[in-house]
Design a protein around this motif. Structure first.
Motif, PDB file in Angstrom:
ATOM      1  N   GLN A 619     -87.527  44.908  57.391  1.00 34.64           N
ATOM      2  CA  GLN A 619     -86.924  44.652  56.088  1.00 34.64           C
ATOM      3  C   GLN A 619     -85.532  44.056  56.240  1.00 34.64           C
ATOM      4  O   GLN A 619     -85.155  43.149  55.493  1.00 34.64           O
ATOM      5  N   ALA A 620     -84.765  44.573  57.233  1.00 36.66           N
ATOM      6  CA  ALA A 620     -83.434  44.013  57.467  1.00 36.66           C
ATOM      7  C   ALA A 620     -83.532  42.555  57.906  1.00 36.66           C
ATOM      8  O   ALA A 620     -82.739  41.701  57.462  1.00 36.66           O
ATOM      9  N   GLN A 621     -84.492  42.254  58.795  1.00 34.69           N
ATOM     10  CA  GLN A 621     -84.677  40.873  59.214  1.00 34.69           C
ATOM     11  C   GLN A 621     -85.067  39.989  58.032  1.00 34.69           C
ATOM     12  O   GLN A 621     -84.581  38.860  57.895  1.00 34.69           O
ATOM     13  N   ARG A 622     -85.960  40.513  57.199  1.00 28.43           N
ATOM     14  CA  ARG A 622     -86.350  39.740  56.025  1.00 28.43           C
ATOM     15  C   ARG A 622     -85.159  39.490  55.108  1.00 28.43           C
ATOM     16  O   ARG A 622     -84.985  38.380  54.584  1.00 28.43           O
ATOM     17  N   MET A 623     -84.348  40.515  54.930  1.00 27.09           N
ATOM     18  CA  MET A 623     -83.168  40.336  54.093  1.00 27.09           C
ATOM     19  C   MET A 623     -82.218  39.314  54.701  1.00 27.09           C
ATOM     20  O   MET A 623     -81.651  38.480  53.996  1.00 27.09           O
ATOM     21  N   GLN A 624     -82.064  39.370  56.063  1.00 26.04           N
ATOM     22  CA  GLN A 624     -81.200  38.401  56.726  1.00 26.04           C
ATOM     23  C   GLN A 624     -81.752  36.989  56.570  1.00 26.04           C
ATOM     24  O   GLN A 624     -81.006  36.036  56.311  1.00 26.04           O
ATOM     25  N   GLN A 625     -83.086  36.860  56.753  1.00 26.49           N
ATOM     26  CA  GLN A 625     -83.701  35.550  56.573  1.00 26.49           C
ATOM     27  C   GLN A 625     -83.530  35.057  55.139  1.00 26.49           C
ATOM     28  O   GLN A 625     -83.244  33.876  54.912  1.00 26.49           O
ATOM     29  N   GLN A 628     -80.033  33.840  54.808  1.00 26.70           N
ATOM     30  CA  GLN A 628     -79.869  32.531  55.429  1.00 26.70           C
ATOM     31  C   GLN A 628     -80.484  31.436  54.561  1.00 26.70           C
ATOM     32  O   GLN A 628     -79.894  30.361  54.385  1.00 26.70           O
ATOM     33  N   MET A 629     -81.700  31.701  54.050  1.00 26.28           N
ATOM     34  CA  MET A 629     -82.335  30.707  53.200  1.00 26.28           C
ATOM     35  C   MET A 629     -81.514  30.460  51.939  1.00 26.28           C
ATOM     36  O   MET A 629     -81.377  29.310  51.498  1.00 26.28           O
ATOM     37  N   GLN A 630     -80.951  31.523  51.392  1.00 27.02           N
ATOM     38  CA  GLN A 630     -80.107  31.352  50.212  1.00 27.02           C
ATOM     39  C   GLN A 630     -78.868  30.530  50.540  1.00 27.02           C
ATOM     40  O   GLN A 630     -78.448  29.670  49.763  1.00 27.02           O
TER      41      GLN A 630
END
Length: 712
Positions: A619-625, A628-630
């Motif tokens: 979930q943390a990686q997804r949030m980081q991704q 980044q995408m944002q």
């Protein structure tokens, strides 16, 4: 003058027996009906009348539940989950700080015993046997009245079942045994089969509990923590630590305002909230207001929670009782008003209780520290706050009517004069016990045969008293149940069992243990002194057994005849020693299996923790991704905006240049039109001619040459 708090209490906490309890203290825990789907009914202790089930209603000793065909329900006792399938009847025989004793007379039950501390007992009595869990695990009991059998399935853990004659049998993990009669006669034995739809539904509910976020902040013994995940958010507060903020949309919402009151013996008035999450926040902890929002302060996670029915204070105009007067339809009626207690404010029961009991129920967390609340004044944070005080008429309060539609405003000036007072006296009016809205609704009732069916209880802990005879009894009648009328034949009406005289003490009888997993049959009363003690029943014969005969004199036998008898006696003793040794070995093997199961459970818990950590990392990686995408999207949008602005600037410059050229052309055209017509039609002179000068410019004088005169 300081006036002690006399506020409503029904302290029933989830306990493990760690706190001492005096005879005047009520039990520390109840059961919560937190979910049901389909027609489900209940009958409170002391009543033979049935009504529709109420969400979040506390259930206690003597209460009964009935799931009609196609219905399912779930209830919690501490961290233990009990789930019922359709056409199932369940009664609460005993529910105190040490014992949970349920009576299953028909249907299917799945219990997940998450924790079983020393000194605690979890028992399910059926018409064929008494089931007692030996350790935490997953258990299923199916009672089929048509075939007269009880099927016990142990998915994990281990258990002991008892018959009415004192016989017992051990059931280990992944085993399923079907019993008939009341003497543990085995009909079938096999490995636990594949899961059916009822099993899979219960398993899905267990997985939801295992993944609960709220379990990180409150003890799993806090009843109702599972419902907090989907209806609120956990936040950090500098004053109270971690708090839970509900997501509510009602403009004038306040704690203890959406629900109704019920009189539940022996504690008195109990708050029953209408919200699906409305159990834990109204029976544990305190409420605090942060700005315009309310938040729940749960208390210490490592402290055993103690249940209370409503942590509120009642206010009125006199110290002798409630004396608010409310205007209803132009008429003045007496009213009842209450407010939630804030963190650090003491709460005292309106009935007799020991100081230890009062201290335990008031343990709270202030700045992350466990403190004993000692405030006993009548000055409270929300006592004079109209947004926190809720008032209804005495009639609406006592009849269990919904507060939401009956609440009346109270002026701030009247609250300033009000004082903390005792709650109204509890009643046994059916409207107060059931809730007025439920008595008028259609509801199913169990068949008479289900109510009349009796169950087998544990011979050791029958009604919580060790050493009593095993009895087949109907559901227990609490002391508050009125004396039943007799039938025409002098018998007791259905569902009621008259108390009988205590059975006289009898010598221990050999245990008749059904064959199971190769365990030998050994008389329990003839254990060797060196054998380790085991926490098991002291088996006594059934009341119908033959009376004990007095010892008779043995005639003198010659020595020649006594020698074979001595050898036979020695052989019997040797055989008993061998049997005891075999039994001890079997017990050691069972203990080893239990230890292995515990190790496996710990490994599974560790694996689940790792999986949760991995999920959090994912979930943390997804949030980081996503961040980044944002960021990339924001940069791209910025570049697009800059390019668009530049293109717009260039277009504007081009348009300005074109407009300037057009203006110049228009000016030249206007100047051309302003010239005289002669000049406009003038023909350009040849090159050898003098070009006319513009107007205003002087022409140079030309001297004409004299022309020669031509002579004819």
């Amino acid at each position: 003058m300081l006036v002690p708090i006399l506020v409503l209490m029904a302290a029933l906490g989830a306990g493990t027996g760690a706190f001492a309890q005096t005879p005047v203290d009520p039990p520390d825990r109840v059961a919560q009906l937190n979910y049901f789907d389909g027609p489900v009914s209940f009958a409170p202790a002391g009543f033979d009348q049935w009504a529709g089930a109420v969400l979040n209603r506390p259930l206690t000793q003597g209460d009964r539940l009935w799931n009609d065909a196609g219905a399912r329900s779930e209830l919690h006792i501490d961290s233990t989950a009990v789930r019922l399938d359709g056409a199932t009847s369940l009664g609460f025989s005993t529910l105190d700080d040490q014992t949970v004793q349920l009576a299953l007379t028909q249907g299917s039950l799945i219990a997940r015993v998450r924790s079983l501390p020393p000194g605690q007992r979890f028992e399910i009595d059926t018409p064929n046997l008494a089931f007692t869990a030996s350790q935490p695990g997953d258990y299923r009991i199916d009672v089929d009245p048509a075939s007269g059998t009880t099927r016990v399935t142990v998915q994990s853990g281990s258990a002991v079942v008892y018959g009415s004659d004192g016989a017992s049998a051990d059931i280990n993990a992944r085993e399923q045994i079907t019993f008939s009669g009341a003497g543990l006669a085995q009909v079938a034995a096999q490995t636990a089969p594949a899961l059916d739809p009822f099993d899979r539904w219960a398993q899905a509910r267990d997985l939801d509990e295992d993944r609960s976020i709220s379990a990180r902040y409150v003890s799993r013994d806090v009843i109702g923590y599972q419902q907090l995940d989907n209806y609120g958010d956990w936040e950090n507060d500098p004053s109270y630590g971690v708090v839970w903020v509900p997501r509510v949309t009602v403009a004038d919402w306040a704690p203890y305002r959406v629900g109704h009151w019920a009189s539940i013996a022996p504690w008195g008035w109990t708050w029953i909230d209408d919200e699906p999450w409305g159990f834990a926040p109204f029976h544990y902890g305190r409420w605090a207001q942060r700005g315009s929002r309310w938040c729940w302060v749960p208390g210490a996670r490592n402290v055993r929670p103690v249940y209370a029915p409503a942590l509120v204070g009642f206010v009125g105009g006199s110290a002798g009782g409630i004396s608010f007067n409310l205007s209803v339809g132009g008429a003045v009626q007496p009213g009842v008003a209450w407010f939630p207690l804030a963190p650090g404010e003491a709460w005292h029961p309106s009935y007799r209780a020991s100081p230890t009991y009062v201290n335990n129920v008031n343990r709270m967390v202030i700045n992350h520290n466990v403190t004993n609340i000692t405030n006993v004044t009548n000055v409270y944070r929300y006592q004079h706050l109209p947004a926190a005080v809720t008032a209804v008429t005495v009639a609406a309060f006592a009849q269990g009517q919904h507060v939401r539609g009956n609440a009346r405003p109270v002026a701030a000036a009247e609250l300033e004069r009000a004082r903390v007072v005792a709650p109204p006296a509890p009643t046994r009016d059916p409207r107060s016990v059931f809730g007025a809205s439920k008595l008028t609704q259609a509801h199913p009732a169990p068949p008479a045969a289900v109510i009349d069916r009796r169950v087998v209880s544990n011979p050791v802990f029958n009604r919580g008293r060790a050493g009593t005879t095993p009895a087949r009894e109907a559901l227990p009648n609490p002391q508050l149940r009125p004396e039943p009328a007799r039938n025409a034949d002098g018998g007791t009406p259905r569902g009621l069992t008259p108390p009988g005289p205590a059975s006289p003490a009898a010598p221990a009888a050999p245990t008749v243990r059904p064959p199971l997993a190769g365990v030998p049959l050994v008389p329990r009363g003839q254990r060797e002194p060196s054998a380790p003690a085991r926490n098991e029943a002291i088996v006594v014969p059934h009341p119908a057994a033959a009376p004990v005969q007095p010892p008779q004199a043995v005639p003198h036998q010659p020595a020649v005849q006594q020698e074979p008898m001595q050898r036979e006696q020695a052989q019997r003793e040797q055989g008993l020693r061998q049997q005891n040794a075999q039994r001890e070995q079997a017990q050691n093997e069972q203990a080893a299996r239990a230890a292995q199961m515990q190790a496996q459970q710990k490994a599974q818990e560790s694996q689940r923790a790792q999986q949760e950590q991995q999920m959090r990392q994912v979930q943390a990686q997804r949030m980081q991704q996503e961040q980044q995408m944002q960021t990339q999207r924001a940069q791209q949008q910025t570049r697009q905006a800059q390019a668009q602005a530049q293109a717009q600037a260039q277009a504007q410059a081009q348009r300005a240049q074109q407009e300037q050229q057009m203006r110049q052309a228009q000016a030249e055209a206007q100047a051309q039109r302003a010239r005289p017509p002669q000049e406009q039609r003038a023909v350009p002179a040849p090159e050898n001619r003098v070009r006319p000068k513009p107007e205003g410019e002087r022409q140079p004088l030309r001297r004409e040459e004299p022309r020669p005169v031509q002579v004819n």
